[in-house]
Design a protein around this motif. Sequence first.
Motif, PDB file in Angstrom:
ATOM      1  N   GLU A 396       0.823  -1.207   0.000  1.00 34.84           N
ATOM      2  CA  GLU A 396       0.000   0.000   0.000  1.00 34.84           C
ATOM      3  C   GLU A 396       0.860   1.262   0.000  1.00 34.84           C
ATOM      4  O   GLU A 396       0.513   2.259  -0.640  1.00 34.84           O
ATOM      5  CB  GLU A 396      -0.927  -0.016   1.223  1.00 34.84           C
ATOM      6  CG  GLU A 396      -2.048  -1.042   1.119  1.00 34.84           C
ATOM      7  CD  GLU A 396      -3.112  -0.820   2.183  1.00 34.84           C
ATOM      8  OE1 GLU A 396      -2.738  -0.445   3.316  1.00 34.84           O
ATOM      9  OE2 GLU A 396      -4.304  -1.017   1.870  1.00 34.84           O
ATOM     10  N   HIS A 397       1.987   1.214   0.714  1.00 29.92           N
ATOM     11  CA  HIS A 397       2.896   2.361   0.748  1.00 29.92           C
ATOM     12  C   HIS A 397       3.465   2.636  -0.649  1.00 29.92           C
ATOM     13  O   HIS A 397       3.502   3.785  -1.106  1.00 29.92           O
ATOM     14  CB  HIS A 397       4.018   2.093   1.751  1.00 29.92           C
ATOM     15  CG  HIS A 397       4.803   3.321   2.099  1.00 29.92           C
ATOM     16  ND1 HIS A 397       5.749   3.351   3.105  1.00 29.92           N
ATOM     17  CD2 HIS A 397       4.809   4.567   1.569  1.00 29.92           C
ATOM     18  CE1 HIS A 397       6.277   4.558   3.177  1.00 29.92           C
ATOM     19  NE2 HIS A 397       5.738   5.311   2.255  1.00 29.92           N
ATOM     20  N   THR A 398       3.870   1.586  -1.323  1.00 25.67           N
ATOM     21  CA  THR A 398       4.410   1.726  -2.682  1.00 25.67           C
ATOM     22  C   THR A 398       3.348   2.276  -3.625  1.00 25.67           C
ATOM     23  O   THR A 398       3.616   3.188  -4.430  1.00 25.67           O
ATOM     24  CB  THR A 398       4.920   0.372  -3.202  1.00 25.67           C
ATOM     25  OG1 THR A 398       5.918  -0.136  -2.309  1.00 25.67           O
ATOM     26  CG2 THR A 398       5.515   0.509  -4.594  1.00 25.67           C
ATOM     27  N   MET A 399       2.133   1.736  -3.522  1.00 24.15           N
ATOM     28  CA  MET A 399       1.040   2.218  -4.359  1.00 24.15           C
ATOM     29  C   MET A 399       0.760   3.695  -4.092  1.00 24.15           C
ATOM     30  O   MET A 399       0.521   4.479  -5.023  1.00 24.15           O
ATOM     31  CB  MET A 399      -0.219   1.382  -4.099  1.00 24.15           C
ATOM     32  CG  MET A 399      -0.107  -0.055  -4.587  1.00 24.15           C
ATOM     33  SD  MET A 399      -1.391  -1.141  -3.888  1.00 24.15           S
ATOM     34  CE  MET A 399      -2.874  -0.371  -4.490  1.00 24.15           C
ATOM     35  N   GLY A 400       0.823   4.085  -2.826  1.00 26.50           N
ATOM     36  CA  GLY A 400       0.571   5.470  -2.456  1.00 26.50           C
ATOM     37  C   GLY A 400       1.603   6.420  -3.026  1.00 26.50           C
ATOM     38  O   GLY A 400       1.270   7.527  -3.487  1.00 26.50           O
ATOM     39  N   ILE A 401       2.878   6.001  -3.009  1.00 25.09           N
ATOM     40  CA  ILE A 401       3.951   6.831  -3.558  1.00 25.09           C
ATOM     41  C   ILE A 401       3.747   7.049  -5.054  1.00 25.09           C
ATOM     42  O   ILE A 401       3.884   8.172  -5.567  1.00 25.09           O
ATOM     43  CB  ILE A 401       5.326   6.187  -3.277  1.00 25.09           C
ATOM     44  CG1 ILE A 401       5.653   6.256  -1.789  1.00 25.09           C
ATOM     45  CG2 ILE A 401       6.424   6.862  -4.104  1.00 25.09           C
ATOM     46  CD1 ILE A 401       6.906   5.491  -1.383  1.00 25.09           C
ATOM     47  N   ILE A 402       3.409   5.987  -5.758  1.00 26.40           N
ATOM     48  CA  ILE A 402       3.207   6.090  -7.206  1.00 26.40           C
ATOM     49  C   ILE A 402       2.000   6.957  -7.523  1.00 26.40           C
ATOM     50  O   ILE A 402       2.053   7.840  -8.395  1.00 26.40           O
ATOM     51  CB  ILE A 402       3.063   4.684  -7.822  1.00 26.40           C
ATOM     52  CG1 ILE A 402       4.399   3.933  -7.721  1.00 26.40           C
ATOM     53  CG2 ILE A 402       2.590   4.770  -9.272  1.00 26.40           C
ATOM     54  CD1 ILE A 402       4.324   2.484  -8.113  1.00 26.40           C
TER      55      ILE A 402
END
Length: 460
Positions: A396-402
């Motif tokens: 979820e953190h990676t998705m949020g950054i993108i």
Amino acid sequence: MEDIKALVDWSTDHGATLHPSVEVYDDPTTGFSFRVKPSSENPLPAWDQVVSLPTRLSLSYLDVIHAASSNPIFPAEFVSQTPPHVIGRFFLAKQYLLGRDSFWWPYIQALPQPADEDSWCLPPFWPTDDAELLEGTNVEVGLEKIRADVRKEHAAAAALLKQHGDEKDKEISMKLYQWAYCIFSSRSFKPSLVLAEEEQTRLPDGIGINDFSVLLPLFDIGNHDMTLDVRWELQQKPHNTCELRVGRSFQPGQQVFNNYSMKTNAELLLGYGFMIPPTEELHNDYTHVRKRTSSPSASEEYYISRRPMAHSSSLLGRYRQELTVELPEGKSIIGTFQHVQPDMVWDIFCTLCQPEERAQIMPSDAATLEEQEVARQRQFFSGDVKQGSQAHAYLEHTMGIIQHKVMQELERLEETEVELVDGQEGDLTRNQRLALEYRRRCRAVLENTLEAMGLEEEAA
């Protein structure tokens, strides 16, 4: 067409050859181009030689270096203190000023002429009102850098020539240097790809073979088709030549293309002044995202694509990616990641989660460390991680950054948006139409990416 006849005659008189079925013609869209003669009884077969050029006809920094001992073109102080790519541009400008006294005059007079700015001016040198239309897009930084570099290059070189050069040297204005920059940018080749090995070795100490570029008269007539398989073959007998061979058959009347290598529309716009329109079979619209850090051997940018990276039309996206994720049947890449270069996704995750922790939160019983990492990539890209787990939190953190990065790029675009009143579009210049079209392409990339992310959230 007199200019082209003079160029072809000059080139062939000095050893160049065109395929008997090929001619140069003036296309209303692409300008001077190769085509199979409409009168030809047969198609041009795949891999036949389209054009062959003796490389002694090339124009570049090498000509300045080779003439230095016997008949210097520029003063030694200028040559020793000026980068080779800048010397090549000044050399072209000087040949233009020499007019018919230049050996390359038949080539130079067939080029877009300095006085006709609309025919050669690339976006970095557009009028201010036109260039402002590219603000907020991902080429804005590139435009500013090119402008600054060109100003600095010309100022330093012109100061040396003012002190040491002849009268012709002092006539090379900023506008003429911009013209030479644009000619080299849009028409030149890497020496390592088109010059024989012996020509590549005759360089001063400290100068690399690709520290400059070369112009190839007549050879550079071929326009760009990024789907085309081409060969630039070097022949040494009876003299050094470079041959263009194309891996496709062309029918009588069809234009015969070259391939300038895989370049996004952003790169084509900045360096060549055109873009490839999207079709069902091919699109070339990508937003460039700069990496925060990168190793010297790695690419400095990631790409976000108008269509999913796995789509058959995303030719460049698949070509440029270093990481390929192959999922088992029935699995698919989650929406947030579909339009984003896999390298970007995995690099973000690996920055958040170190190798030891990845092995702990996403264990794998694969035999080797490499196979274990591949198994984790398959889990991560498909979203196949347990809800509430540490792996899911990183996902979820990676998705949020993108998602944040894409929204940030879209906000920049919207902040500089241009509203046209009814009827105004007919008054736009070619540059303005091109800039507004590029803005629309950028918006399509970002909105399509956000739409894929939104569909994923709805399904969650």
